[in-house]
Scaffold this motif. Structure first.
Motif, PDB file in Angstrom:
ATOM      1  N   UNK A 125       0.838  -1.204   0.000  1.00 39.62           N
ATOM      2  CA  UNK A 125       0.000   0.000   0.000  1.00 39.62           C
ATOM      3  C   UNK A 125       0.871   1.251   0.000  1.00 39.62           C
ATOM      4  N   UNK A 126       1.911   1.250   0.846  1.00 42.83           N
ATOM      5  CA  UNK A 126       2.813   2.393   0.921  1.00 42.83           C
ATOM      6  C   UNK A 126       3.532   2.604  -0.413  1.00 42.83           C
ATOM      7  N   UNK A 127       3.969   1.512  -1.013  1.00 41.10           N
ATOM      8  CA  UNK A 127       4.655   1.591  -2.306  1.00 41.10           C
ATOM      9  C   UNK A 127       3.727   2.161  -3.375  1.00 41.10           C
ATOM     10  N   UNK A 128       2.479   1.725  -3.375  1.00 42.04           N
ATOM     11  CA  UNK A 128       1.510   2.235  -4.354  1.00 42.04           C
ATOM     12  C   UNK A 128       1.245   3.725  -4.140  1.00 42.04           C
ATOM     13  N   UNK A 132       1.927   6.622  -6.826  1.00 41.61           N
ATOM     14  CA  UNK A 132       0.868   7.541  -7.254  1.00 41.61           C
ATOM     15  C   UNK A 132       1.314   8.990  -7.061  1.00 41.61           C
ATOM     16  N   UNK A 133       1.984   9.293  -5.936  1.00 42.40           N
ATOM     17  CA  UNK A 133       2.462  10.654  -5.691  1.00 42.40           C
ATOM     18  C   UNK A 133       3.515  11.041  -6.731  1.00 42.40           C
ATOM     19  N   UNK A 134       4.406  10.115  -7.053  1.00 41.66           N
ATOM     20  CA  UNK A 134       5.442  10.386  -8.052  1.00 41.66           C
ATOM     21  C   UNK A 134       4.813  10.663  -9.417  1.00 41.66           C
ATOM     22  N   UNK A 135       3.842   9.843  -9.796  1.00 41.72           N
ATOM     23  CA  UNK A 135       3.169  10.045 -11.082  1.00 41.72           C
ATOM     24  C   UNK A 135       2.439  11.377 -11.120  1.00 41.72           C
TER      25      UNK A 135
END
Length: 178
Positions: A125-128, A132-135
Motif C-alpha cells: 500500500x505504501x509503495x503504491x 501515485x504521488x510520483x506520477x
C-alpha cells in the motif's frame, strides 16, 4: 522398412489388439451394448444386471432424501460427550476445533501468518501511494512545461503577426520616406 510402413504396421497391431480385447466373452456383471438393450426392452422387465432387483429398487426409493432428516455422524458426535467417542472421532473433532480456532485468530490478525500478510500488504500500500504521488508530480511538471511551451509559441506567433502587419514603427522592411 520405411517410416510409413512402420506406422501402418503399428496401427494394424493396435487395431488387432483392440479387436481381440473387444471379442472377449462378456463377464457376468458387464452391461449390454445399446443394440442389446433395445432387444431386452422388448423382452420385458428383465434387468440387465441380475443384482438390480425389484427389492433393491424399492429399498433405494425408500431411503431418506432429506439430509437434515437423516441423522449424521457429526451431529451425533457433537451431542455425545467426548469420552464416549472413538479415538478417530475424537481426533477428527479436535482437529476441526483447532482449525476453527486458527481461522478465527487468523481473521482477527493474531497469527504469525496474518501478521506477515498485514505487514506485506502495508508495504504494498505504501509503495503504491509513493508511486501515485510520483506520477502526480510528474504529470504536474509535464503540464507546467507544456503551458510554458505554449506561452512561448503564442509570444513568437504574436511577434510574427505584428511584424507582418507592419505595426512596430521602424523595424525591418517597409518603405523609406524621402
Amino acid at each position: 522398412m520405411t517410416r510409413e510402413q512402420r506406422r501402418a504396421a503399428a496401427k494394424a497391431k493396435k487395431e488387432a489388439a483392440i479387436r481381440k480385447k473387444q471379442s472377449k466373452p462378456a463377464a457376468p456383471g458387464d452391461l449390454p451394448s445399446s443394440s442389446e438393450e433395445s432387444e431386452e426392452e422388448s423382452d420385458g422387465d428383465m434387468p440387465a444386471n441380475p443384482n438390480h432387483t425389484a427389492k433393491s429398487r424399492s429399498q433405494a426409493s425408500a431411503a431418506p432424501i432429506d439430509p437434515a432428516a437423516e441423522p449424521s455422524k457429526k451431529s451425533a458426535s457433537k451431542n455425545t460427550p467426548i469420552s464416549q467417542l472413538s479415538r478417530r472421532e475424537r481426533e477428527a473433532l479436535q482437529a476441526q476445533q483447532a482449525k476453527e480456532r486458527y481461522q478465527k485468530m487468523h481473521a482477527e490478525g493474531k497469527t504469525d501468518e496474518a501478521k506477515a500478510d498485514l505487514a506485506r500488504l502495508s508495504l504494498i500500500k505504501e509503495k503504491r501511494e509513493q508511486e501515485a504521488a510520483r506520477k502526480k508530480a510528474e504529470k504536474e511538471e509535464k503540464d507546467e512545461a507544456e503551458k510554458a511551451r505554449l506561452a512561448e509559441m503564442d509570444a513568437r506567433e504574436k511577434k510574427k503577426r505584428e511584424a507582418a502587419m507592419g505595426g512596430g514603427g521602424g523595424g525591418k522592411g517597409g518603405k523609406k520616406k524621402a
